[in-house]
Scaffold this active site. Structure first.
Site, PDB file in Angstrom:
ATOM      1  N   ASP A 187     104.402  80.885  70.689  1.00  0.00           N
ATOM      2  CA  ASP A 187     103.580  81.166  69.511  1.00  0.00           C
ATOM      3  C   ASP A 187     102.325  81.915  69.947  1.00  0.00           C
ATOM      4  OD1 ASP A 187     105.334  79.532  68.166  1.00  0.00           O
ATOM      5  OD2 ASP A 187     103.993  77.794  68.208  1.00  0.00           O
TER       6      ASP A 187
HETATM    7  N1  URA Z   1     107.000  74.988  70.721  1.00  0.00           N
HETATM    8  C1  URA Z   1     106.034  75.383  69.882  1.00  0.00           C
HETATM    9  O1  URA Z   1     105.740  74.728  68.903  1.00  0.00           O
HETATM   10  N2  URA Z   1     105.369  76.523  70.173  1.00  0.00           N
HETATM   11  C2  URA Z   1     105.623  77.274  71.249  1.00  0.00           C
HETATM   12  O2  URA Z   1     104.983  78.309  71.453  1.00  0.00           O
HETATM   13  C3  URA Z   1     106.651  76.853  72.109  1.00  0.00           C
HETATM   14  C4  URA Z   1     107.322  75.703  71.823  1.00  0.00           C
END
Ligand code: URA
Length: 234
Positions: A102
């Site tokens: 993310d």
């Molecule tokens: N899980 C999440 O919620 N975000 C990420 O970036 C990776 C795994």
């Protein structure tokens, strides 16, 4: 492959621009002898302005992604590709991220132009463990570890339960979570499912590979040892 195409595919310029680089004598061998576009020489001896070329196809990169960068080639705002030399975005075959983090997640992010390797890392059946360090808004309740490990936790709007994951409490509001899947926003949604909220998230490990002191925002080319570690799980 013809030298012009080979060099253009590495992102150093369009074929026309690379032709000009030959004309200008900027492309040489390791001894500084000017090369011509129809010469046949191995990749390793080619120099542009005296610099060795980037690795050929089969590249794996390790980036320490800072929060605030998006895993995309075209989006508004900061992109993870902005942290790499611009020519890496122009390579053919393309250098893509291995899965995604993310925008607000930091940590270990891989890039590769090797389709088979990409598949080996992200295919569900490879079960590669990924470890995340989460900073939580609320103190842990104490029952999250058992629920995450149960293999029965169902995330909202999904039809199959999550595979067992392992949780290690670091302190009340810090936890280390290892998962083997890569569902959308998985870690944040797992904590949301137990009434918590992830305030900061950092991926510290994939398989047996960790950042190992690589500073935030920096990258390096993975070697055979890194690839072995990736699949070793230790
Ligand atoms: N899980 C999440 O919620 N975000 C990420 O970036 C990776 C795994």
């Amino acid at each position: 492959m013809k030298l012009v195409r080979h060099i253009a595919n590495l992102g150093y310029g369009s074929r026309k621009q690379v032709q000009w680089m030959f004309r200008e004598g900027r492309i040489t061998d390791a001894d500084g002898e000017v090369l011509y576009a129809d010469d046949k020489v191995p990749h390793e001896v080619i120099r542009i302005d005296g610099e060795a070329l980037d690795p050929e196809q089969g590249l794996l990169l390790i980036l320490h992604k800072p929060a605030g960068y998006t895993c995309s080639t075209k989006d508004t705002g900061r992109l993870v590709y902005d942290l790499l030399p611009p020519r890496f975005r122009l390579r053919d075959p393309v250098l893509s991220t291995v899965g995604r983090l993310d925008r607000d997640t930091s940590g270990l992010l891989l890039f590769t132009d090797d389709g088979q390797l990409l598949h080996r890392i992200i295919a569900p059946k490879s079960n590669l463990p990924k470890t995340y360090e989460a900073t939580l808004a609320q103190p842990l309740r104490g029952d999250e570890g058992a629920l995450f490990a149960s293999g029965t936790l169902m995330l909202e709007s999904e039809t199959t339960p999550l595979k067992p994951a392992s949780l290690e409490a670091i302190d009340d509001t810090h936890a280390r979570l290892t998962i083997t899947e890569g569902r959308y926003h998985q870690v944040r949604r797992m904590f949301a499912a137990v009434g918590n909220h992830v305030e900061a998230l950092h991926r510290s490990r994939i398989g047996g590979l960790s950042l190992d002191g690589l500073p935030e925002g920096e990258w390096r080319i993975a070697d055979a040892g890194d690839v072995a570690r990736l699949f070793s799980g230790d």
